[in-house]
Structures are given as C-alpha cells and as structure tokens.
Design a protein around this motif. Structure first.
Motif, PDB file in Angstrom:
ATOM      1  N   MET A 234       0.817  -1.214   0.000  1.00 19.75           N
ATOM      2  CA  MET A 234       0.000   0.000   0.000  1.00 19.75           C
ATOM      3  C   MET A 234       0.849   1.262   0.000  1.00 19.75           C
ATOM      4  N   ALA A 235       2.161   1.122  -0.060  1.00 23.15           N
ATOM      5  CA  ALA A 235       3.059   2.275   0.084  1.00 23.15           C
ATOM      6  C   ALA A 235       2.757   3.376  -0.920  1.00 23.15           C
ATOM      7  N   ARG A 236       2.552   3.005  -2.176  1.00 24.98           N
ATOM      8  CA  ARG A 236       2.326   4.033  -3.199  1.00 24.98           C
ATOM      9  C   ARG A 236       1.033   4.799  -2.937  1.00 24.98           C
ATOM     10  N   LEU A 237      -0.031   4.076  -2.597  1.00 21.58           N
ATOM     11  CA  LEU A 237      -1.302   4.734  -2.300  1.00 21.58           C
ATOM     12  C   LEU A 237      -1.176   5.650  -1.076  1.00 21.58           C
ATOM     13  N   ILE A 238      -0.469   5.177  -0.055  1.00 16.23           N
ATOM     14  CA  ILE A 238      -0.300   5.963   1.167  1.00 16.23           C
ATOM     15  C   ILE A 238       0.482   7.245   0.893  1.00 16.23           C
ATOM     16  N   THR A 239       1.565   7.134   0.127  1.00 18.36           N
ATOM     17  CA  THR A 239       2.377   8.330  -0.126  1.00 18.36           C
ATOM     18  C   THR A 239       1.634   9.335  -1.009  1.00 18.36           C
ATOM     19  N   TYR A 240       0.862   8.853  -1.977  1.00 14.39           N
ATOM     20  CA  TYR A 240       0.072   9.768  -2.794  1.00 14.39           C
ATOM     21  C   TYR A 240      -0.971  10.480  -1.943  1.00 14.39           C
ATOM     22  N   SER A 241      -1.604   9.752  -1.037  1.00 13.29           N
ATOM     23  CA  SER A 241      -2.599  10.343  -0.146  1.00 13.29           C
ATOM     24  C   SER A 241      -1.949  11.370   0.780  1.00 13.29           C
ATOM     25  N   LEU A 242      -0.731  11.053   1.233  1.00 12.66           N
ATOM     26  CA  LEU A 242       0.008  11.964   2.099  1.00 12.66           C
ATOM     27  C   LEU A 242       0.258  13.284   1.387  1.00 12.66           C
ATOM     28  N   ARG A 243       0.712  13.208   0.156  1.00 14.94           N
ATOM     29  CA  ARG A 243       0.989  14.438  -0.595  1.00 14.94           C
ATOM     30  C   ARG A 243      -0.297  15.214  -0.866  1.00 14.94           C
ATOM     31  N   GLN A 244      -1.342  14.498  -1.206  1.00 16.63           N
ATOM     32  CA  GLN A 244      -2.611  15.165  -1.488  1.00 16.63           C
ATOM     33  C   GLN A 244      -3.115  15.936  -0.270  1.00 16.63           C
ATOM     34  N   ARG A 245      -2.957  15.363   0.920  1.00 13.73           N
ATOM     35  CA  ARG A 245      -3.456  15.986   2.142  1.00 13.73           C
ATOM     36  C   ARG A 245      -2.577  17.136   2.628  1.00 13.73           C
ATOM     37  N   LEU A 246      -1.259  17.008   2.463  1.00 19.45           N
ATOM     38  CA  LEU A 246      -0.343  17.985   3.041  1.00 19.45           C
ATOM     39  C   LEU A 246       0.128  19.062   2.069  1.00 19.45           C
ATOM     40  N   TYR A 247      -0.072  18.831   0.769  1.00 14.77           N
ATOM     41  CA  TYR A 247       0.516  19.756  -0.197  1.00 14.77           C
ATOM     42  C   TYR A 247      -0.050  21.166  -0.076  1.00 14.77           C
ATOM     43  N   ARG A 248       0.853  22.133   0.027  1.00 17.62           N
ATOM     44  CA  ARG A 248       0.558  23.562  -0.054  1.00 17.62           C
ATOM     45  C   ARG A 248       1.781  24.202  -0.687  1.00 17.62           C
ATOM     46  N   SER A 249       1.580  25.310  -1.379  1.00 20.55           N
ATOM     47  CA  SER A 249       2.716  25.964  -2.035  1.00 20.55           C
ATOM     48  C   SER A 249       3.697  26.550  -1.026  1.00 20.55           C
ATOM     49  N   ASN A 250       3.253  26.763   0.221  1.00 21.27           N
ATOM     50  CA  ASN A 250       4.144  27.322   1.242  1.00 21.27           C
ATOM     51  C   ASN A 250       4.575  26.278   2.269  1.00 21.27           C
ATOM     52  N   VAL A 251       4.370  25.004   1.964  1.00 21.63           N
ATOM     53  CA  VAL A 251       4.809  23.915   2.839  1.00 21.63           C
ATOM     54  C   VAL A 251       5.900  23.115   2.132  1.00 21.63           C
ATOM     55  N   THR A 252       7.105  23.176   2.659  1.00 20.71           N
ATOM     56  CA  THR A 252       8.226  22.413   2.121  1.00 20.71           C
ATOM     57  C   THR A 252       8.395  21.153   2.968  1.00 20.71           C
ATOM     58  N   VAL A 253       8.573  20.005   2.316  1.00 24.01           N
ATOM     59  CA  VAL A 253       8.609  18.730   3.033  1.00 24.01           C
ATOM     60  C   VAL A 253       9.926  18.001   2.767  1.00 24.01           C
ATOM     61  N   ILE A 254      10.559  17.535   3.838  1.00 22.07           N
ATOM     62  CA  ILE A 254      11.734  16.668   3.740  1.00 22.07           C
ATOM     63  C   ILE A 254      11.373  15.343   4.380  1.00 22.07           C
ATOM     64  N   MET A 255      11.522  14.245   3.629  1.00 21.54           N
ATOM     65  CA  MET A 255      11.166  12.912   4.108  1.00 21.54           C
ATOM     66  C   MET A 255      12.370  11.991   4.015  1.00 21.54           C
ATOM     67  N   THR A 256      12.440  11.011   4.890  1.00 19.27           N
ATOM     68  CA  THR A 256      13.461   9.968   4.748  1.00 19.27           C
ATOM     69  C   THR A 256      12.777   8.628   4.555  1.00 19.27           C
ATOM     70  N   ASN A 257      13.509   7.715   3.940  1.00 18.78           N
ATOM     71  CA  ASN A 257      12.999   6.362   3.757  1.00 18.78           C
ATOM     72  C   ASN A 257      14.171   5.386   3.709  1.00 18.78           C
ATOM     73  N   GLN A 258      13.958   4.205   4.259  1.00 18.23           N
ATOM     74  CA  GLN A 258      15.011   3.197   4.301  1.00 18.23           C
ATOM     75  C   GLN A 258      15.290   2.629   2.916  1.00 18.23           C
ATOM     76  N   PHE A 259      16.552   2.295   2.686  1.00 16.53           N
ATOM     77  CA  PHE A 259      17.001   1.686   1.429  1.00 16.53           C
ATOM     78  C   PHE A 259      17.598   0.324   1.749  1.00 16.53           C
ATOM     79  N   ALA A 260      17.184  -0.682   1.014  1.00 16.58           N
ATOM     80  CA  ALA A 260      17.658  -2.040   1.264  1.00 16.58           C
ATOM     81  C   ALA A 260      18.755  -2.407   0.262  1.00 16.58           C
TER      82      ALA A 260
END
Length: 285
Positions: A185-211
């Motif tokens: 569900m990762a792709r759906l969750i991340t798209y939903s996250l961006r849809q909910r949080l996106y604003r032109s004055n909100v800058t986002v820095i995210m981390t994610n694990q790499f295998a």
C-alpha cells in the motif's frame, strides 16, 4: 556550468536550506519552497542527522514540524546537541496534547512516538463519539501522522480555517513505519500523504530506508511523490575494511543540481562534512 540566465532564474526561486552548506551549493542554494525532498539510504548513512541539521538551519526563520516515527522527543534534542545544532525552544506534541505546554511560544514542534500514540487515542475517541467508526488503524498510520501534523500547525499558530498562513518546513523521519504493516500500500499511502499535506508554502523533507539487498527503497512509491531525491549509501564496508559514505542528488525539480557523487563523513559537533570534491570545486561546477 550554469549560464548567467540559469543563475538568475535559480536566484529568483525561494529556497530552503538543508543546514549543510556544501549540499546547499549542490542544489543551487537549497530546496525550492514548496518542494518535497526524499532522502533515501541504508541505516548509518546520516539521514536523520541531515534532517536535524535542516530543522536547526530553519527554526529561527520559519515554523518547523519534525515528525520522528522511530525515536523520542528527548532523543531528537540530544542528537541535535551532539552535532552542535540548536533547536531553539522545541516542544513535543505529546506535551502540548497533555496540557503541559499552555502557550507554545516556539517555532519547532516535534511529533514523536508518544505524540502519535496520544493523537491515535484522540482519533479513536472521536470515532467512538461518531458511532464507533474507526478512523485510524495504528499510531503510525497515515491518518494519525497527518492529524498530528495538523495539531502541530495549530500549536504553532499558523493554521486558519484549513489554510497555512506562513511558510513552514515539515520533516518526516521516516516514512517506512507508515506502511510497515502493508508494504503493497506504500504508493497509495504516499500519494494520499501528498494530497493531504501539499501547499505551495509547505516544504517537506522525508526519509525512507534503502535495502542494499534489493537495491530499492522500502515500500514502492515514495519516489513518485518527490520533487527531489538524495540517495545516501556506504561503499562496501567489508571490502573497504572501513566506512566510506557517499551521496548523490538523483533528481531535483527547478534546480540544475550537481550530478556527481559526493563523499562525506559524519563528525561530532559538525554533522555531515564534505570530503570530496572540495567546496571550491563544487561552487565552480
């Protein structure tokens, strides 16, 4: 080499510093305002240190919301102090929700595991009052993280009728726990996250694990919501008989970024320190 026209265009874009001078140089001054930056890497590469440096670099200039899905508020503050980073009068969302902080006169709210757990209980209680509707599956679900971020906006005094009234930096370290129960569900969750949080004055820095075993980030989909990606890795410690860290900017919208790998070290009191190329070479590229 950037042309004069490209340099002028880059200067016209408002940028958010990462708190690492050489990385800012490699990004023509930092992350463009409103962009989403994804930092990927295996454990030990310094992803969390980079996010803490970014928080420290901006806390005096704008409100910062720091979501730590894997550590406590005290650990974030302690790690910052080890690298000489001043987080100002940071408060935890857990203390705000518990009523321990009456007047949050701060530019930094940290949402840790305890804050997420409290917000989860609040959502469950609200669901029961609405007839038993369950609104969140776990304290680390996307619904809880977003709700907690919105609570932090309120504590910072930058939310009015759903609108964010100031530039704000949101840091999420890391995304992986949000879909650990359902990686598909990762792709759906991340798209939903961006849809909910996106604003032109909100800058986002995210981390994610790499295998390293699969050569992919954990949970397919995080890369697709990112405007920029910084990938960090170690150069085969067993073969090198030591730790050698590298990073590369894989993409960056609105930015004619540096395109070669950068070797760095993590030093107490300083954070991420460039080893090669030199700062002068980086500036002139």
């Amino acid at each position: 080499m950037a042309t004069q026209s490209q340099s002028q265009q880059a200067q016209a874009i408002k940028r958010i510093s990462l708190g690492v001078d050489w990385l800012d140089y490699a990004l023509q001054g930092g992350v463009p305002r409103g962009n989403w930056l994804l930092v990927t890497g295996e454990p030990g590469t310094g992803k969390s240190i980079l996010t803490i440096q970014s928080a420290g670099a901006n806390v005096n200039a704008m409100p910062v919301v720091y979501v730590s899905t894997e550590t406590r508020f005290k650990d974030v503050v302690l790690q910052a102090s080890q690298f000489g980073i001043d987080l100002g009068d940071a408060v935890s969302l857990a203390d705000v929700l518990a009523g321990k902080v009456k007047d949050a006169r701060t530019n930094l709210v940290v949402i840790d595991l305890f804050g997420l757990a409290r917000e989860y209980r609040e959502l469950l209680r609200a669901g029961e009052e609405e007839g038993g509707k369950r609104r969140a599956q776990s304290p680390l679900s996307m619904e809880v993280v977003i709700s907690a971020i919105e609570r932090a906006y309120e504590a910072l005094g930058i939310s009015e009728e759903g609108k964010i009234t100031r530039d704000v930096l949101v840091i999420i370290d890391s995304l992986a726990p949000m879909w650990a129960h359902a990686p598909a569900m990762a792709r759906l969750i991340t798209y939903s996250l961006r849809q909910r949080l996106y604003r032109s004055n909100v800058t986002v820095i995210m981390t994610n694990q790499f295998a390293p075993t699969t050569g992919e980030t954990f949970g397919f989909g995080a890369e697709h919501i990112a405007d920029a990606i910084i990938h960090m890795w170690m150069e085969e410690p067993e073969a090198r008989k030591g730790i050698e860290r590298w990073l590369i900017i894989k993409k960056a919208r609105l930015t004619n970024h540096y395109r070669r790998a950068l070797r760095y070290e993590i030093e107490p009191g300083r954070g991420l320190v460039l080893l090669e190329p030199s700062i002068e070479e980086l500036k002139s590229s």
